[in-house]
Design an enzyme around this catalytic site. Structure first.
Site, mmCIF file in Angstrom:
data_model
loop_
_atom_site.group_PDB
_atom_site.id
_atom_site.type_symbol
_atom_site.label_atom_id
_atom_site.label_comp_id
_atom_site.label_asym_id
_atom_site.label_seq_id
_atom_site.Cartn_x
_atom_site.Cartn_y
_atom_site.Cartn_z
ATOM 1 C CG LEU A 1 -6.591 -36.036 -23.496
ATOM 2 C CD1 LEU A 1 -5.241 -35.712 -22.890
ATOM 3 C CD2 LEU A 1 -7.544 -34.872 -23.316
ATOM 4 C CG ASP B 1 -9.167 -42.880 -33.525
ATOM 5 O OD1 ASP B 1 -8.870 -42.188 -32.546
ATOM 6 O OD2 ASP B 1 -9.250 -42.414 -34.683
ATOM 7 N N GLY C 1 -14.038 -37.734 -32.373
ATOM 8 C CA GLY C 1 -14.641 -36.615 -33.111
ATOM 9 C C GLY C 1 -13.591 -35.628 -33.565
ATOM 10 C CE1 TYR D 1 -13.629 -29.423 -31.473
ATOM 11 C CE2 TYR D 1 -12.490 -27.408 -30.857
ATOM 12 C CZ TYR D 1 -12.766 -28.731 -30.629
ATOM 13 O OH TYR D 1 -12.188 -29.386 -29.573
ATOM 14 C CE LYS E 1 -15.556 -31.581 -29.226
ATOM 15 N NZ LYS E 1 -15.604 -33.043 -29.000
ATOM 16 N NE ARG F 1 -6.434 -19.995 -26.116
ATOM 17 C CZ ARG F 1 -6.473 -21.312 -26.280
ATOM 18 N NH1 ARG F 1 -5.383 -21.990 -26.635
ATOM 19 N NH2 ARG F 1 -7.601 -21.976 -26.098
#
Ligand code: 15L
Length: 274
Positions: free
Chosen positions: A23, A42, A81, A144, A148, A182
């Site tokens: 993204l 990054d 991350g 994970y 978050k 999904r």
């Protein structure tokens, strides 16, 4: 590249972390239209700086490096991350310690708003026959997702205690197109991802707001009513991909947890639990 979505939105410097990620790469040229300087960071190589770009290779686990990253920044779009279920050490370094470093640096440098890439995996253990909202209790589908949730908790703390605003984006599946059944529910187009980030940067008052990052898909598990003040209005839909996906995937295997829970395959994979 199309015109900026919000002509009133102008910053002197935006920091985009995770700029080499999936993204991040999409947001890089798009965010440049809303600022004089775009600082990109990054751990991975960021290539060559275009005009108005500043490239800083930094590891989120490195407190001093993160402190330096935030100097002179108006707002942060934190895409950095670990973004999948991985070994605990990697999650701990980037998503737990790294996020504390980021918020402490924001506090030190007087940064007033952060757009935080959270994830739908904060609530991945809700079933696919439930519609939930950002107000529902968390149900992470792995370490994970739990990391978050920690990030969202940290954002709340820094709003309550220090007045730093955050919009936590529980991003669904942001790819060029949905890849499976999904993702007909979870898909976030790249254009809608930009709309979401722009809304999160331009809403006048957000405190700490959580919003699901999802396109205008007719079949949905997430109700963003509580975040309407952010003004995110997705304009793309996964529906155009439905026929091809249904044909390719065939019958649903309802004994597979990935077909029952919103987190999909995340509910049954991951190096920590294997
Ligand atoms: C995520 O949080 C991941 O970062 C991304 O790679 C996707 O797998 C997405 O969730 C998803 O749920 O599809």
């Amino acid at each position: 590249m199309t015109a900026p979505l919000a002509t009133h939105l102008r910053f002197s410097r935006i920091l985009l972390t995770g700029a080499a990620g999936n993204l991040g790469c999409q947001l890089r040229p798009r965010l440049k239209r809303y600022c004089d300087q775009l600082r990109l960071s990054d751990r991975a190589d960021l290539g060559t700086a275009a005009e108005g770009e500043e490239l800083v290779q930094a590891d989120l686990a490195d407190q001093d490096a993160v402190h330096g990253l935030l100097a002179g920044v108006d707002v942060v779009v934190h895409m950095g991350g670990v973004s999948t279920e991985q070994a605990w050490g990697a999650i701990l370094d980037a998503n737990i310690s790294g996020l504390v470093h980021l918020y402490e640096a924001a506090r030190a440098h007087g940064v007033k708003r952060i757009v935080f890439a959270s994830s739908n995996h904060v609530t991945g253990f809700y079933r696919q026959d439930e519609v939930i909202s950002p107000k529902d209790p968390i149900r992470p589908d792995g370490l994970y997702g739990l990391s978050k949730a920690f990030g969202e908790g940290l954002a709340q703390l820094y709003w309550d205690r220090f007045g730093i605003e955050t919009v936590s984006l529980r991003i669904g599946s942001s790819f060029p197109a949905p890849r499976d059944r999904r993702m007909l529910a979870t898909w976030l187009s790249y254009d809608d991802a930009e709309r979401l980030v722009v809304a999160a940067l331009s809403a006048p008052v957000v405190g700490h707001t959580i919003v699901y990052g999802v396109s205008d898909n007719p079949l949905t598990w997430w109700d963003n009513t509580s975040a309407r003040h952010v003004g995110f209005r997705p304009q793309d839909s996964s529906e155009v991909f439905r026929a091809e996906i249904e044909q390719r995937q065939g019958a649903i295997d309802s004994s597979d947890p990935a077909a029952r829970f919103q987190g999909g395959a995340f509910v049954r994979t991951g190096p920590f639990f294997d």
